[in-house]
Motif scaffolding. Structure first.
Motif, PDB file in Angstrom:
ATOM      1  N   ASN A 159       4.611  12.489  61.195  1.00 62.52           N
ATOM      2  CA  ASN A 159       4.810  12.496  62.637  1.00 62.52           C
ATOM      3  C   ASN A 159       4.945  13.957  63.031  1.00 62.52           C
ATOM      4  OD1 ASN A 159       5.906  12.429  65.333  1.00 62.52           O
ATOM      5  ND2 ASN A 159       6.542  10.315  64.974  1.00 62.52           N
ATOM      6  N   ASP A 175       7.944   6.526  62.133  1.00 62.78           N
ATOM      7  CA  ASP A 175       6.934   6.988  61.190  1.00 62.78           C
ATOM      8  C   ASP A 175       5.547   6.614  61.692  1.00 62.78           C
ATOM      9  OD1 ASP A 175       8.690   8.133  59.412  1.00 62.78           O
ATOM     10  OD2 ASP A 175       8.965   6.286  58.254  1.00 62.78           O
ATOM     11  N   ARG A 176       4.621   7.537  61.529  1.00 61.65           N
ATOM     12  CA  ARG A 176       3.228   7.299  61.894  1.00 61.65           C
ATOM     13  C   ARG A 176       2.338   7.698  60.720  1.00 61.65           C
ATOM     14  NH1 ARG A 176       2.450   3.943  65.161  1.00 61.65           N
ATOM     15  NH2 ARG A 176       0.780   4.834  66.416  1.00 61.65           N
ATOM     16  N   HIS A 177       1.148   7.135  60.661  1.00 61.13           N
ATOM     17  CA  HIS A 177       0.193   7.478  59.620  1.00 61.13           C
ATOM     18  C   HIS A 177      -0.595   8.718  60.031  1.00 61.13           C
ATOM     19  CE1 HIS A 177       1.017   3.864  57.359  1.00 61.13           C
ATOM     20  NE2 HIS A 177       0.786   3.119  58.425  1.00 61.13           N
ATOM     21  N   ASP A 178      -1.179   9.372  59.030  1.00 60.66           N
ATOM     22  CA  ASP A 178      -1.985  10.564  59.306  1.00 60.66           C
ATOM     23  C   ASP A 178      -3.025  10.306  60.384  1.00 60.66           C
ATOM     24  OD1 ASP A 178      -0.587  11.696  57.271  1.00 60.66           O
ATOM     25  OD2 ASP A 178      -2.318  12.344  56.119  1.00 60.66           O
ATOM     26  N   ASP A 179      -3.652   9.140  60.321  1.00 62.26           N
ATOM     27  CA  ASP A 179      -4.776   8.856  61.204  1.00 62.26           C
ATOM     28  C   ASP A 179      -4.362   8.187  62.507  1.00 62.26           C
ATOM     29  OD1 ASP A 179      -7.604   9.104  61.547  1.00 62.26           O
ATOM     30  OD2 ASP A 179      -7.808   6.932  61.267  1.00 62.26           O
ATOM     31  N   ASP A 180      -3.086   8.035  62.731  1.00 56.89           N
ATOM     32  CA  ASP A 180      -2.639   7.487  64.016  1.00 56.89           C
ATOM     33  C   ASP A 180      -2.803   8.553  65.100  1.00 56.89           C
ATOM     34  OD1 ASP A 180      -1.922   4.950  63.187  1.00 56.89           O
ATOM     35  OD2 ASP A 180       0.134   5.542  62.669  1.00 56.89           O
ATOM     36  N   THR A 218      -5.291  13.119  66.082  1.00 52.85           N
ATOM     37  CA  THR A 218      -4.305  12.433  65.258  1.00 52.85           C
ATOM     38  C   THR A 218      -3.146  13.361  64.896  1.00 52.85           C
ATOM     39  OG1 THR A 218      -5.328  13.042  63.157  1.00 52.85           O
ATOM     40  CG2 THR A 218      -6.186  11.068  64.271  1.00 52.85           C
TER      41      THR A 218
END
Length: 514
Positions: A2, A146-151, A171
């Motif tokens: 994030n 939490d977020r993913h790399d590609d979010d 992203t």
């Protein structure tokens, strides 16, 4: 992953260091951490869930960073907007992105609220200091989502030169990695640095190269909501600015500022330029006046934004935008068939790497047309020299084809900038019934300078091939520019009475020199 973790990390390492400064007021990293966390809680209370878009229509004030990182901490997607947008433009950005919530600065509340009403969105008016002491969240925790790399972290709308603006999905990984390269490789930032914050934060250049880079490094960003050359120099002296970032217009204005010698700018150690093409003469003039080299770079909204840049290690190569940054590949391809051209030849610039956007928001056809086989086709023309330095020739759509010969406006503008009377210039194509297009130039003179259009035309004629020099030259007080200082060539209209114009539409001149 994030992007907002930068705030938490810097607050943990040096909580009492200034993160943001506006005038005499400062926001420490502890305060930025606490307030952005409370903003995240407030957003959750209002129903914002991970992936929801939240719009920000704020100038360069501390509240921008508070809301920006608060949205990211809540797992939302930031939609930055120019505060000067009118209601119909506000409605378009909110409607296209699907943002149901907009934070707008009080000075622009009327247009923001009117636009929000058109698409059934809510506009929250922000006054100075109104977000300083937000209450704790009542229904949900305010910790990091939490977020993913590609979010998607940010949907950044392009300038819309070819129609309605498109939202580039950047992203968390795009922005974090681009920020890391800028902070560690290009600017070599430390917590002792003070960065000049005059770039619009709603733009990728300002977000990555000033706000995010500063926060990731624990440096201080000193903000100037509205650029004024004298005020900027005062800030550089008073706040001890070490890193300056700006568009070419800013550097040109600083050079022309009459009282520039009265300010102590000795702490400046590096300057970064981007957002538009920077004339070589402006670079040379700035270095002579301020004793600090300018590292010109190149990027786009779709590339987070940095693609290439000159570096401190190698030193600037005036006229070039440097080499591709680590993790990014650049190649130059034939405009018609997409095949890579030999070194030294001009073609369209294509980019591949961690900086390339996820795509255009909800526009799969436009995304597929722009990103082919993993390469983003920029629409810009350039060439790579034998040392791997990238040189920008111009926009694919800006190339003037005069009687079958390609004329690149950047080259002609560079010659005009060498004239001692010229402050600014824009070279454009003008429809011609015989040649297809004729070369025209709108020119702004330096204060107190005197010359004529005829003299400028002769000046360029003596320095370029005969088919390149502008037959039509006219003097103007100002050139139309966008929020980052980029000249809006689509808004330049030559006056009908400029010498060198066709006698009337459909009737070519008989004294043309080809």
């Amino acid at each position: 992953m994030n992007l907002a973790h930068h705030v938490v990390d810097s607050a943990r390492t040096h909580p009492d260091r200034p993160a943001l400064r506006l005038g005499d007021a400062t926001v420490s990293y502890r305060m930025l951490d606490r307030r952005s966390a409370r903003m995240a809680g407030l957003l959750r209370d209002r129903g914002v869930r991970p992936g929801d878009r939240v719009a920000i229509m704020l100038p360069d004030v501390p509240e921008f960073a508070l809301v920006y990182y608060g949205v990211l901490r809540a797992g939302g997607v930031v939609v930055p907007m120019n505060p000067l947008l009118k209601s119909r433009e506000v409605a378009y950005h909110l409607g296209d992105s699907g943002a149901r919530l907009l934070f707008a600065w009080h000075d622009f509340a009327d247009e923001a609220q009117a636009g929000a009403r058109q698409v059934d969105a809510e506009a929250v008016v922000v006054d100075p200091g109104s977000l300083d002491e937000l209450p704790d969240a009542t229904s949900l925790p305010s910790d990091m989502t939490d977020r993913h790399d590609d979010d998607t972290a940010v949907v950044l709308y392009t300038s819309g030169t070819t129609g309605q603006p498109k939202g580039a999905e950047l992203t968390h990984a795009n922005l974090a990695r681009n920020c890391d390269v800028v902070a560690t490789e290009l600017l070599r930032l430390t917590p002792d640095d003070v960065i000049f914050g005059g770039l619009p934060l709603f733009h990728a250049f300002g977000q990555t190269c000033t706000l995010n880079a500063a926060v990731a490094s624990g440096a201080c960003l000193t903000l100037l909501p509205r650029f004024d050359a004298a005020r900027a120099l005062e800030m550089v002296e008073k706040h001890g600015v070490t890193v300056f970032a700006g568009v070419p217009t800013v550097y040109s204005r600083l050079v022309r500022e009459p009282g520039r010698a009265d300010y102590d700018v000795s702490r400046l150690r590096v300057c970064l330029a981007g957002g538009a093409e920077m004339p070589v003469q402006v670079q040379l003039d700035f270095r002579a006046a301020f004793g600090c080299a300018v590292l010109e770079g190149y990027g786009l909204s779709e590339t987070s934004p940095v693609v290439a840049a000159n570096t401190l290690r190698a030193g600037p190569r005036p006229g070039s935008v440097g080499v591709p940054i680590p993790g990014v590949q650049v190649r130059v391809v034939d405009v018609d068939n997409g095949r890579e051209v030999p070194r030294g030849e001009a073609g369209e610039i294509a980019v591949r790497g961690h900086n390339v956007m996820k795509g255009y928001w909800r526009r799969p056809a436009e995304t597929a047309a722009a990103i082919r086989d993993g390469w983003f086709h920029t629409g810009d023309l350039g060439r790579l020299d034998q040392d791997g330095y990238l040189w920008i020739v111009g926009r694919k759509k800006d190339v003037i084809i005069r009687g079958g010969y390609n004329v690149y406006p950047r080259e002609i503008e560079g010659v005009l900038y060498e004239h001692p009377a010229v402050a600014d210039s824009a070279v454009v194509g003008i429809p011609d019934p015989d040649l297809g297009e004729e070369v025209g130039a709108a020119v702004v003179l330096r204060p107190g300078a005197r010359t004529t259009a005829e003299e400028l035309r002769a000046y360029v004629k003596g320095r370029v091939a005969a088919y390149k020099y502008p037959r039509r030259v006219w003097l103007v007080d100002t050139l139309p520019k966008g929020p980052t200082g980029k000249i809006l060539k689509r808004e330049i209209v030559p006056p009908a009475d400029v010498p060198g114009a066709p006698d009337r539409p459909g009737r070519p001149r008989t004294d043309r020199i080809t």
